[in-house]
Motif scaffolding. Structure first.
Motif, PDB file in Angstrom:
ATOM      1  N   ILE A   1      -7.839  -0.116  -0.696  1.00 45.57           N
ATOM      2  CA  ILE A   1      -6.879  -1.155  -0.314  1.00 45.57           C
ATOM      3  C   ILE A   1      -7.204  -1.668   1.080  1.00 45.57           C
ATOM      4  N   ASP A   2      -7.492  -0.749   2.025  1.00 51.82           N
ATOM      5  CA  ASP A   2      -7.823  -1.161   3.398  1.00 51.82           C
ATOM      6  C   ASP A   2      -9.068  -2.043   3.425  1.00 51.82           C
ATOM      7  N   ASP A   3     -10.083  -1.703   2.618  1.00 43.61           N
ATOM      8  CA  ASP A   3     -11.311  -2.508   2.580  1.00 43.61           C
ATOM      9  C   ASP A   3     -11.017  -3.917   2.081  1.00 43.61           C
ATOM     10  N   ARG A   4     -10.171  -4.022   1.082  1.00 44.03           N
ATOM     11  CA  ARG A   4      -9.860  -5.344   0.541  1.00 44.03           C
ATOM     12  C   ARG A   4      -8.998  -6.147   1.512  1.00 44.03           C
ATOM     13  N   VAL A   5      -8.126  -5.463   2.244  1.00 40.91           N
ATOM     14  CA  VAL A   5      -7.308  -6.155   3.248  1.00 40.91           C
ATOM     15  C   VAL A   5      -8.213  -6.681   4.357  1.00 40.91           C
ATOM     16  N   GLU A   6      -9.227  -5.894   4.747  1.00 40.14           N
ATOM     17  CA  GLU A   6     -10.193  -6.348   5.755  1.00 40.14           C
ATOM     18  C   GLU A   6     -10.974  -7.564   5.271  1.00 40.14           C
ATOM     19  N   ASP A   7     -11.167  -7.675   3.951  1.00 41.08           N
ATOM     20  CA  ASP A   7     -11.884  -8.817   3.387  1.00 41.08           C
ATOM     21  C   ASP A   7     -10.999 -10.050   3.257  1.00 41.08           C
ATOM     22  N   GLY A   8      -9.719  -9.943   3.628  1.00 38.60           N
ATOM     23  CA  GLY A   8      -8.850 -11.111   3.635  1.00 38.60           C
ATOM     24  C   GLY A   8      -7.743 -11.123   2.607  1.00 38.60           C
ATOM     25  N   MET A   9      -7.642 -10.104   1.787  1.00 39.59           N
ATOM     26  CA  MET A   9      -6.563 -10.049   0.801  1.00 39.59           C
ATOM     27  C   MET A   9      -5.293  -9.502   1.459  1.00 39.59           C
ATOM     28  N   SER A  10      -4.173  -9.834   0.846  1.00 36.35           N
ATOM     29  CA  SER A  10      -2.932  -9.193   1.279  1.00 36.35           C
ATOM     30  C   SER A  10      -2.864  -7.813   0.615  1.00 36.35           C
ATOM     31  N   GLU A  11      -1.973  -6.956   1.117  1.00 37.39           N
ATOM     32  CA  GLU A  11      -1.847  -5.619   0.532  1.00 37.39           C
ATOM     33  C   GLU A  11      -1.445  -5.706  -0.935  1.00 37.39           C
ATOM     34  N   GLU A  12      -0.548  -6.643  -1.253  1.00 38.74           N
ATOM     35  CA  GLU A  12      -0.082  -6.785  -2.632  1.00 38.74           C
ATOM     36  C   GLU A  12      -1.231  -7.187  -3.563  1.00 38.74           C
ATOM     37  N   GLU A  13      -2.068  -8.134  -3.089  1.00 38.92           N
ATOM     38  CA  GLU A  13      -3.219  -8.553  -3.904  1.00 38.92           C
ATOM     39  C   GLU A  13      -4.221  -7.408  -4.070  1.00 38.92           C
TER      40      GLU A  13
ATOM     41  N   LYS B   1       0.815  -1.209   0.000  1.00 31.96           N
ATOM     42  CA  LYS B   1       0.000   0.000   0.000  1.00 31.96           C
ATOM     43  C   LYS B   1       0.854   1.266   0.000  1.00 31.96           C
ATOM     44  N   SER B   2       1.841   1.340   0.876  1.00 33.35           N
ATOM     45  CA  SER B   2       2.638   2.568   0.977  1.00 33.35           C
ATOM     46  C   SER B   2       3.444   2.806  -0.300  1.00 33.35           C
TER      47      SER B   2
END
Length: 196
Positions: free
Chosen positions: A33-45, A3-4
């Motif tokens: 990105i934060d919403d997708r990370v909360e859904d279980g994805m990694s930051e890269e995905e 993300k950064s």
């Protein structure tokens, strides 16, 4: 890319866009990105799912107005010195007509494209009206007992009506293509005001 790294790269690519729009875009994509990370994805995905950097920049540029970009580009970083003001004023008889003529040429090109589109639809409308008139006149010939004239006029009227329907769909495709091309040209012009 995490993300950064993504947000840093996006900020760098948007150099030349007003700071307020950069921050709004960074907040928006950071939240995505934060919403997708909360859904279980990694930051890269999550970053990969957003799409290519070029598509994201084009999307942001399509939302920022051209006058804002021009104003940001020509805004002086420091106050103008007296000799710079004198040069601008003395050069005005040269650069003002050039800028005005370029604006007029661009506007006339833009208007001529839209006049062409309008003329295509006017032509299509006239074909439809002519076809409808031929069908009505064919029935008037039938009432008078002219069967040959009725057949010819009714057939020609149907041909004109069918042609107007086909041309309508074709003109719609041409219009969509011109709108797409106009959008691409505008994004290209906006892209000249940022450093990629």
């Amino acid at each position: 890319m995490n993300k950064s790294e993504f947000l840093a790269a996006l900020r760098e690519k948007l150099n030349g866009v007003p700071e307020e729009d950069i921050n709004k875009s960074l907040d928006f994509y950071g939240e995505m990105i934060d919403d997708r990370v909360e859904d279980g994805m990694s930051e890269e995905e999550a970053v990969e799912v957003l799409g290519s950097m070029e598509e994201i920049i084009n999307q942001i540029l399509s939302e920022v107005s051209l006058p804002k970009l021009v104003k940001e580009k020509v805004k002086p970083k420091q106050a103008l010195k007296a000799w710079e003001v004198v040069l601008i004023v003395l050069g005005a008889p040269i650069w003002v007509p050039i800028v005005l003529s370029l604006c007029v040429v661009a506007l006339s090109c833009y208007l001529s494209v839209w006049m062409m589109i309008i003329s295509l639809y006017v032509m299509d409308f006239s074909l439809a009206v002519s076809g409808l008139a031929m069908v009505v006149l064919a029935f008037a010939a039938l009432v008078q007992g002219n069967f040959a004239v009725f057949g010819m006029m009714f057939g020609c009227g149907l041909i004109l009506l069918g042609l107007s329907v086909l041309l309508f769909f074709g003109f719609n495709l041409v219009t969509k293509g011109i709108l797409w091309l106009s959008k691409k040209i505008l994004i290209g012009i906006k892209g000249l005001f940022i450093k990629k």
